[in-house]
Design an enzyme around this catalytic site. Structure first.
Site, PDB file in Angstrom:
ATOM      1  N   PRO A  65       0.844  -1.203   0.000  1.00 27.33           N
ATOM      2  CA  PRO A  65       0.000   0.000   0.000  1.00 27.33           C
ATOM      3  C   PRO A  65       0.877   1.251   0.000  1.00 27.33           C
ATOM      4  O   PRO A  65       1.934   1.269   0.642  1.00 27.33           O
ATOM      5  CB  PRO A  65      -0.809  -0.130   1.289  1.00 27.33           C
ATOM      6  CG  PRO A  65      -0.061  -1.084   2.142  1.00 27.33           C
ATOM      7  CD  PRO A  65       0.722  -1.977   1.233  1.00 27.33           C
ATOM      8  N   HIS A  66       0.469   2.253  -0.738  1.00 31.59           N
ATOM      9  CA  HIS A  66       1.268   3.476  -0.813  1.00 31.59           C
ATOM     10  C   HIS A  66       0.367   4.673  -1.072  1.00 31.59           C
ATOM     11  O   HIS A  66      -0.732   4.528  -1.611  1.00 31.59           O
ATOM     12  CB  HIS A  66       2.354   3.361  -1.887  1.00 31.59           C
ATOM     13  CG  HIS A  66       1.829   2.954  -3.232  1.00 31.59           C
ATOM     14  ND1 HIS A  66       1.544   1.645  -3.552  1.00 31.59           N
ATOM     15  CD2 HIS A  66       1.518   3.674  -4.325  1.00 31.59           C
ATOM     16  CE1 HIS A  66       1.106   1.575  -4.793  1.00 31.59           C
ATOM     17  NE2 HIS A  66       1.072   2.799  -5.287  1.00 31.59           N
TER      18      HIS A  66
END
Length: 154
Positions: A65-66
């Site tokens: 996730p970013h």
């Protein structure tokens, strides 16, 4: 770029289980706040917005996730190991237990991509993931992530 440049030892956590992907994103937000002083609600909101574009579960039990956030001046990372995998809508439909989240400045272009490539390349290494999955001490996990796994990003 090296993992040790974007990941602090305080940004590593082992969690017995997360009840859902949403809860896991909350855990990431809490870790980002405690390790880096980032606003937890902004982190969670930005991660959720990114997940709405498409899941960041890359397969083999790994999620990346970013998000881009206002007010940051460098790319930062957080690592979570789950003792019990959680459904993350990954591309291979397998639950995830190795999560490396990245937080980048809103205007970070190349640096964000370099960090994402470095983390992705590192966590595609099945031997590395096996080591990560067989340890539950955050200090040991940090050492594994930042030791000989430090590679130059493209």
């Amino acid at each position: 770029m090296k993992l040790s440049q974007i990941l602090k030892p305080e940004a590593i956590k082992v969690i017995a289980s997360a009840s859902s992907k949403k809860r896991l994103l909350q855990d990431i937000g809490e870790l980002a706040q405690s390790a880096y002083g980032l606003d937890q609600s902004l982190v969670v909101e930005a991660l959720q917005e990114r997940e709405n574009l498409g899941p960041t579960g890359v397969g083999h039990g790994v999620a990346l996730p970013h998000a881009r956030l206002e007010g940051m001046d460098q790319v930062l990372g957080a690592f979570i190991a789950l003792e019990k995998p959680v459904d993350f809508a990954a591309i291979d439909r397998q639950p995830v237990d190795v999560i490396f989240a990245l937080f980048a400045p809103e205007n970070a272009g190349v640096e964000h991509l370099k960090a994402l490539a470095l983390v992705s390349r590192s966590l595609r290494n099945q031997a590395l993931c096996k080591k990560l999955r067989s340890n539950s001490d955050p200090a040991t996990l940090y050492a594994i992530l930042t030791s000989d796994q430090d590679m130059q990003a493209a």
